[in-house]
Motif scaffolding. Sequence first.
Motif, PDB file in Angstrom:
ATOM      1  N   VAL A  73      -6.616  -8.320  -5.917  1.00  0.00           N
ATOM      2  CA  VAL A  73      -6.991  -6.972  -5.500  1.00  0.00           C
ATOM      3  C   VAL A  73      -7.964  -7.074  -4.480  1.00  0.00           C
ATOM      4  CG1 VAL A  73      -7.902  -4.901  -6.438  1.00  0.00           C
ATOM      5  CG2 VAL A  73      -6.171  -6.198  -7.792  1.00  0.00           C
ATOM      6  N   ILE A  74      -8.007  -6.215  -3.397  1.00  0.00           N
ATOM      7  CA  ILE A  74      -8.719  -6.326  -2.243  1.00  0.00           C
ATOM      8  C   ILE A  74      -9.464  -4.856  -2.242  1.00  0.00           C
ATOM      9  CG2 ILE A  74      -9.114  -6.362   0.272  1.00  0.00           C
ATOM     10  CD1 ILE A  74      -6.756  -8.318   0.493  1.00  0.00           C
ATOM     11  N   THR A  75     -11.071  -4.671  -2.039  1.00  0.00           N
ATOM     12  CA  THR A  75     -11.455  -3.700  -2.292  1.00  0.00           C
ATOM     13  C   THR A  75     -11.357  -2.669  -0.827  1.00  0.00           C
ATOM     14  OG1 THR A  75     -13.712  -3.947  -1.870  1.00  0.00           O
ATOM     15  CG2 THR A  75     -12.959  -4.341  -4.309  1.00  0.00           C
ATOM     16  N   GLN A  76     -11.524  -1.616  -0.821  1.00  0.00           N
ATOM     17  CA  GLN A  76     -12.030  -0.864   0.200  1.00  0.00           C
ATOM     18  C   GLN A  76     -13.445  -1.088   0.619  1.00  0.00           C
ATOM     19  OE1 GLN A  76     -11.619   0.897   2.842  1.00  0.00           O
ATOM     20  NE2 GLN A  76     -10.545   2.459   2.057  1.00  0.00           N
TER      21      GLN A  76
ATOM     22  N   ALA B 100      -7.980  -1.606  -3.854  1.00  0.00           N
ATOM     23  CA  ALA B 100      -8.818  -0.641  -4.985  1.00  0.00           C
ATOM     24  C   ALA B 100     -10.031  -0.171  -4.346  1.00  0.00           C
ATOM     25  CB  ALA B 100      -9.210  -2.033  -5.990  1.00  0.00           C
ATOM     26  N   TYR B 101     -10.692   0.619  -5.068  1.00  0.00           N
ATOM     27  CA  TYR B 101     -11.680   1.531  -4.585  1.00  0.00           C
ATOM     28  C   TYR B 101     -13.042   1.660  -5.185  1.00  0.00           C
ATOM     29  CZ  TYR B 101      -7.450   2.638  -2.042  1.00  0.00           C
ATOM     30  OH  TYR B 101      -6.436   2.576  -1.215  1.00  0.00           O
ATOM     31  N   PRO B 102     -13.994   0.619  -5.198  1.00  0.00           N
ATOM     32  CA  PRO B 102     -15.195   0.940  -5.994  1.00  0.00           C
ATOM     33  C   PRO B 102     -15.753   2.204  -6.002  1.00  0.00           C
ATOM     34  CG  PRO B 102     -15.312  -1.225  -4.424  1.00  0.00           C
ATOM     35  CD  PRO B 102     -13.993  -0.264  -3.939  1.00  0.00           C
TER      36      PRO B 102
ATOM     37  N   LEU C 148       0.702  -1.291   0.102  1.00  0.00           N
ATOM     38  CA  LEU C 148       0.058  -0.043  -0.147  1.00  0.00           C
ATOM     39  C   LEU C 148       0.791   1.255   0.041  1.00  0.00           C
ATOM     40  CD1 LEU C 148      -1.683  -1.463   2.904  1.00  0.00           C
ATOM     41  CD2 LEU C 148      -3.038  -0.724   0.878  1.00  0.00           C
ATOM     42  N   ARG C 149       0.200   2.267  -0.530  1.00  0.00           N
ATOM     43  CA  ARG C 149       0.964   3.532  -0.174  1.00  0.00           C
ATOM     44  C   ARG C 149       0.862   4.129   0.930  1.00  0.00           C
ATOM     45  NH1 ARG C 149      -1.756   9.018  -1.951  1.00  0.00           N
ATOM     46  NH2 ARG C 149      -2.495   8.937   0.082  1.00  0.00           N
ATOM     47  N   GLY C 150      -0.410   3.810   1.818  1.00  0.00           N
ATOM     48  CA  GLY C 150      -0.664   4.463   2.906  1.00  0.00           C
ATOM     49  C   GLY C 150      -1.265   6.039   2.870  1.00  0.00           C
ATOM     50  N   ASP C 151      -1.894   6.246   4.143  1.00  0.00           N
ATOM     51  CA  ASP C 151      -2.510   7.392   4.413  1.00  0.00           C
ATOM     52  C   ASP C 151      -1.558   8.365   4.925  1.00  0.00           C
ATOM     53  OD1 ASP C 151      -4.969   7.383   3.028  1.00  0.00           O
ATOM     54  OD2 ASP C 151      -5.788   6.161   4.716  1.00  0.00           O
ATOM     55  N   PRO C 152      -1.357   9.890   4.446  1.00  0.00           N
ATOM     56  CA  PRO C 152      -0.620  10.640   5.181  1.00  0.00           C
ATOM     57  C   PRO C 152      -1.101  10.854   6.534  1.00  0.00           C
ATOM     58  CG  PRO C 152      -2.080  11.799   3.503  1.00  0.00           C
ATOM     59  CD  PRO C 152      -2.269  10.152   3.380  1.00  0.00           C
TER      60      PRO C 152
HETATM   61  P1  FAD Z   1      -1.922   3.918  -4.706  1.00  0.00           P
HETATM   62  O1  FAD Z   1      -2.428   2.816  -5.596  1.00  0.00           O
HETATM   63  O2  FAD Z   1      -0.709   4.469  -4.698  1.00  0.00           O
HETATM   64  O3  FAD Z   1      -2.883   4.931  -5.030  1.00  0.00           O
HETATM   65  C1  FAD Z   1      -3.114   6.529  -4.457  1.00  0.00           C
HETATM   66  C2  FAD Z   1      -3.411   7.473  -5.482  1.00  0.00           C
HETATM   67  O4  FAD Z   1      -2.655   7.863  -6.224  1.00  0.00           O
HETATM   68  C3  FAD Z   1      -4.747   6.943  -6.129  1.00  0.00           C
HETATM   69  O5  FAD Z   1      -5.514   8.510  -6.116  1.00  0.00           O
HETATM   70  C4  FAD Z   1      -4.168   6.689  -7.348  1.00  0.00           C
HETATM   71  O6  FAD Z   1      -5.279   6.836  -8.456  1.00  0.00           O
HETATM   72  C5  FAD Z   1      -3.267   7.647  -7.610  1.00  0.00           C
HETATM   73  N1  FAD Z   1      -2.037   6.995  -8.406  1.00  0.00           N
HETATM   74  C6  FAD Z   1      -1.562   5.531  -7.989  1.00  0.00           C
HETATM   75  N2  FAD Z   1      -0.591   5.187  -8.971  1.00  0.00           N
HETATM   76  C7  FAD Z   1      -0.229   6.484  -9.600  1.00  0.00           C
HETATM   77  C8  FAD Z   1       0.621   6.617 -10.652  1.00  0.00           C
HETATM   78  N3  FAD Z   1       1.519   5.810 -10.977  1.00  0.00           N
HETATM   79  N4  FAD Z   1       0.727   7.984 -11.008  1.00  0.00           N
HETATM   80  C9  FAD Z   1      -0.390   8.760 -10.813  1.00  0.00           C
HETATM   81  N5  FAD Z   1      -1.068   8.671  -9.748  1.00  0.00           N
HETATM   82  C10 FAD Z   1      -1.310   7.442  -9.387  1.00  0.00           C
HETATM   83  N6  FAD Z   1      -3.440   2.144   5.023  1.00  0.00           N
HETATM   84  C11 FAD Z   1      -2.505   2.088   5.835  1.00  0.00           C
HETATM   85  O7  FAD Z   1      -1.934   3.206   6.372  1.00  0.00           O
HETATM   86  N7  FAD Z   1      -2.198   0.649   6.469  1.00  0.00           N
HETATM   87  C12 FAD Z   1      -2.700  -0.185   6.198  1.00  0.00           C
HETATM   88  O8  FAD Z   1      -2.392  -1.286   6.771  1.00  0.00           O
HETATM   89  C13 FAD Z   1      -3.794  -0.281   5.178  1.00  0.00           C
HETATM   90  N8  FAD Z   1      -4.563  -1.337   4.857  1.00  0.00           N
HETATM   91  C14 FAD Z   1      -5.336  -1.370   3.636  1.00  0.00           C
HETATM   92  C15 FAD Z   1      -5.940  -2.269   3.024  1.00  0.00           C
HETATM   93  C16 FAD Z   1      -6.771  -2.262   2.326  1.00  0.00           C
HETATM   94  C17 FAD Z   1      -7.477  -3.670   1.580  1.00  0.00           C
HETATM   95  C18 FAD Z   1      -7.270  -1.124   1.565  1.00  0.00           C
HETATM   96  C19 FAD Z   1      -8.451  -1.000   0.629  1.00  0.00           C
HETATM   97  C20 FAD Z   1      -6.815   0.220   2.076  1.00  0.00           C
HETATM   98  C21 FAD Z   1      -5.718   0.013   3.256  1.00  0.00           C
HETATM   99  N9  FAD Z   1      -5.026   1.089   3.570  1.00  0.00           N
HETATM  100  C22 FAD Z   1      -4.261   0.895   4.561  1.00  0.00           C
HETATM  101  C23 FAD Z   1      -5.310   2.539   3.026  1.00  0.00           C
HETATM  102  C24 FAD Z   1      -4.845   2.872   1.955  1.00  0.00           C
HETATM  103  O9  FAD Z   1      -3.306   2.993   2.432  1.00  0.00           O
HETATM  104  C25 FAD Z   1      -5.109   4.198   1.409  1.00  0.00           C
HETATM  105  O10 FAD Z   1      -6.345   4.304   0.925  1.00  0.00           O
HETATM  106  C26 FAD Z   1      -4.131   5.278   0.700  1.00  0.00           C
HETATM  107  O11 FAD Z   1      -4.533   6.569   0.403  1.00  0.00           O
HETATM  108  C27 FAD Z   1      -3.833   4.661  -0.691  1.00  0.00           C
HETATM  109  O12 FAD Z   1      -3.184   3.618  -0.884  1.00  0.00           O
HETATM  110  P2  FAD Z   1      -3.145   2.649  -2.328  1.00  0.00           P
HETATM  111  O13 FAD Z   1      -2.008   1.589  -1.928  1.00  0.00           O
HETATM  112  O14 FAD Z   1      -4.312   2.498  -2.838  1.00  0.00           O
HETATM  113  O15 FAD Z   1      -2.203   4.006  -3.223  1.00  0.00           O
END
Ligand code: FAD
Length: 294
Positions: free
Chosen positions: A175-178, A146-148, A105-109
């Motif tokens: 891929v696991i959804t939100q 992923a985000y439905p 994951l990217r993670g939340d800020p």
């Molecule tokens: P990314 O896939 O990097 O996407 C983030 C944003 O950037 C999206 O808007 C996307 O459209 C955009 N983007 C992606 N790739 C690119 C690119 N190459 N170029 C331009 N834009 C791009 N958070 C935690 O802190 N800890 C956890 O353990 C955790 N577990 C989770 C488990 C699940 C199943 C889910 C669904 C979410 C979880 N989250 C967790 C939350 C998640 O970290 C956040 O929703 C975060 O904001 C986005 O993470 P992501 O991996 O989807 O990011």
Amino acid sequence: MLQQTYLPGRVGISFELFPPKTDEGIDQLMEQVGRLMEFAPDYLTCTYGAGGSTRDKTLDIVTRLKKEFQAPVASHLTIVGTTVDGLRDYLSAARDRGVDAIVALRGDPPKSDPHFRPVDGGFRYANELVALIAAEFPSFGVAVAAYPETHREATSSDDDLRHLKTKVDAGADVVITQLFYDNADFFRFRERYEAAGIRAPLVPGILPVTSLAQINRIASLCGAKLPPAFCDALAAAEGDEERQAAIGIEFATRQVQELLDSDIPGIHFYVLNRSHATSQILRNLDLRATQPLK
Ligand code: FAD
């Protein structure tokens, strides 16, 4: 491990937990997971706290879960506040401890600064972490998010889907959804996902809501839409915790049944470290991971 979980003709079941703050909380978690083991989950996952705040705890929890329950485990891992070398260190330690898969994951800020900023020598997007794992730690299974209802920072739903495809193509197995509460959002998203040529199993994430307070918190945290009739029913039961829990369990049972009827490869339950709601739903559906779809 993840490929075998989502074989055709069966429903893969995974349970997501989070690292408790205290030792007492960890003991309680183990007790709750012990109760959930009757459903023979395919794997257990543990979240990675915002900004890497639970780094060691996450690893300790997944290691202990694997040892105590002999279940496959996945560690969540985010790129927030970490250099690529820091990620490598974590992945090496996880591999040495026998972790089976990574939820990448990217993670939340952090709340104090709502804009995600990569650290020097760190990654910007989750697809880069997936590529790192595929190149240097190929023994791990990899799940991504992923985000439905579309990620809240996405420039458009089409861009979000395109970025998801990049992430899957980098080496994700599943891929696991939100969480979401309106299956129509999932079904629409799945159509677009398939039309975009994404082939990895798409697994709905389900968070059973058991109180009015909880549903309000969830909506503000992840922006999921909440069905008004469901919220009204919970509001009408204000002050009666048991009734609220029963309403939430009934709603989630119907939601999961409809998803099962639409041929999903698995279900990921956001268990929130409590077994009751998830157990009740699985019992209502007479579902265990080892059973083929009825
Ligand atoms: P990314 O896939 O990097 O996407 C983030 C944003 O950037 C999206 O808007 C996307 O459209 C955009 N983007 C992606 N790739 C690119 C690119 N190459 N170029 C331009 N834009 C791009 N958070 C935690 O802190 N800890 C956890 O353990 C955790 N577990 C989770 C488990 C699940 C199943 C889910 C669904 C979410 C979880 N989250 C967790 C939350 C998640 O970290 C956040 O929703 C975060 O904001 C986005 O993470 P992501 O991996 O989807 O990011």
